[in-house]
Write a protein that holds these residues in place. Structure first.
Motif, mmCIF file in Angstrom:
data_model
loop_
_atom_site.group_PDB
_atom_site.id
_atom_site.type_symbol
_atom_site.label_atom_id
_atom_site.label_comp_id
_atom_site.label_asym_id
_atom_site.label_seq_id
_atom_site.Cartn_x
_atom_site.Cartn_y
_atom_site.Cartn_z
ATOM 1 N N MET A 15 0.846 -1.164 0.000
ATOM 2 C CA MET A 15 0.000 0.000 0.000
ATOM 3 C C MET A 15 0.901 1.240 0.000
ATOM 4 N N ALA A 16 0.501 2.231 -0.783
ATOM 5 C CA ALA A 16 1.238 3.482 -0.891
ATOM 6 C C ALA A 16 0.339 4.642 -0.463
ATOM 7 N N ILE A 27 -3.462 4.136 -1.295
ATOM 8 C CA ILE A 27 -3.730 3.646 -2.650
ATOM 9 C C ILE A 27 -3.077 2.296 -2.901
ATOM 10 N N ASN A 28 -3.628 1.580 -3.870
ATOM 11 C CA ASN A 28 -3.122 0.287 -4.342
ATOM 12 C C ASN A 28 -3.185 0.271 -5.858
ATOM 13 N N ALA A 29 -2.653 -0.794 -6.453
ATOM 14 C CA ALA A 29 -2.846 -1.032 -7.878
ATOM 15 C C ALA A 29 -4.295 -1.483 -8.072
ATOM 16 N N THR A 48 -11.665 5.195 -7.563
ATOM 17 C CA THR A 48 -10.433 5.535 -8.251
ATOM 18 C C THR A 48 -10.200 7.029 -8.127
ATOM 19 N N TYR A 49 -9.031 7.413 -7.620
ATOM 20 C CA TYR A 49 -8.662 8.827 -7.584
ATOM 21 C C TYR A 49 -8.145 9.167 -8.974
ATOM 22 N N PHE A 50 -8.839 10.078 -9.638
ATOM 23 C CA PHE A 50 -8.578 10.377 -11.040
ATOM 24 C C PHE A 50 -8.142 11.826 -11.223
ATOM 25 N N GLU A 108 -3.558 14.987 -20.414
ATOM 26 C CA GLU A 108 -2.685 14.351 -19.437
ATOM 27 C C GLU A 108 -3.589 13.715 -18.392
ATOM 28 N N TYR A 109 -3.243 12.531 -17.905
ATOM 29 C CA TYR A 109 -4.078 11.880 -16.896
ATOM 30 C C TYR A 109 -3.255 10.935 -16.030
ATOM 31 N N ALA A 110 -3.832 10.601 -14.892
ATOM 32 C CA ALA A 110 -3.276 9.592 -13.993
ATOM 33 C C ALA A 110 -4.421 9.097 -13.117
ATOM 34 N N TYR A 111 -4.303 7.888 -12.589
ATOM 35 C CA TYR A 111 -5.293 7.400 -11.642
ATOM 36 C C TYR A 111 -4.676 6.402 -10.677
ATOM 37 N N TRP A 112 -5.298 6.322 -9.510
ATOM 38 C CA TRP A 112 -4.846 5.448 -8.436
ATOM 39 C C TRP A 112 -6.070 4.825 -7.789
ATOM 40 N N THR A 113 -5.990 3.586 -7.378
ATOM 41 C CA THR A 113 -7.119 2.893 -6.759
ATOM 42 C C THR A 113 -7.056 3.045 -5.250
#
Length: 132
Positions: free
Chosen positions: A1-2, A30-32, A60-62, A125-130
């Motif tokens: 976990m991060a 967050i996790n994968a 999902t943090y988007f 541009e994008y990123a996401y984290w669960t």
């Protein structure tokens, strides 16, 4: 976990009668699955630009940002809709604008896509984290 630490700061001297100045910070576990900072080209097709595959009930943090370009160098002012796949837009971004949100949809086949209203390309541009 991060851990992911988002911070939002808003300031203005002329938006309201009082000076606006505040900052909010959180610590998110967050996790994968996740996607680090990435780029994609949004088109008028929309469905080809799915960037967050979700499973039922997953949060999902988007993050996404309109780069203001078609390809990283050519300027554009086209607006980009941020949509649930197969549904209406929930945000519309102009050049330089961005958003960060906790996204959740209980159907396992719903993600997020970008769509340009006109026959034009916009680099996003994008990123996401669960959420853990």
């Amino acid at each position: 976990m991060a851990t992911l630490t988002p911070t939002l700061s808003l300031t203005s001297t002329d938006a309201t009668t009082d000076q606006l100045s505040f900052s909010v910070t959180d610590s998110l576990s967050i996790n994968a699955p996740l996607a680090g900072l990435s780029k994609t080209v949004a088109t008028a097709t929309g469905g080809d630009n799915i960037v967050v595959p979700l499973t039922g009930g997953t949060i999902t943090y988007f993050y996404c940002r309109h780069t203001g370009t078609t390809d990283g160098s050519t300027t554009t002012t086209q607006l980009v809709d941020v949509e649930e796949t197969g549904d209406a837009a929930f945000a519309r971004l102009g050049p330089g604008e961005w958003l960060f949100l906790p996204f959740c949809h209980h159907a396992g086949n719903v993600g997020i896509q970008f769509q340009v209203a006109h026959a034009s390309n916009v680099q996003m541009e994008y990123a996401y984290w669960t959420k853990a």
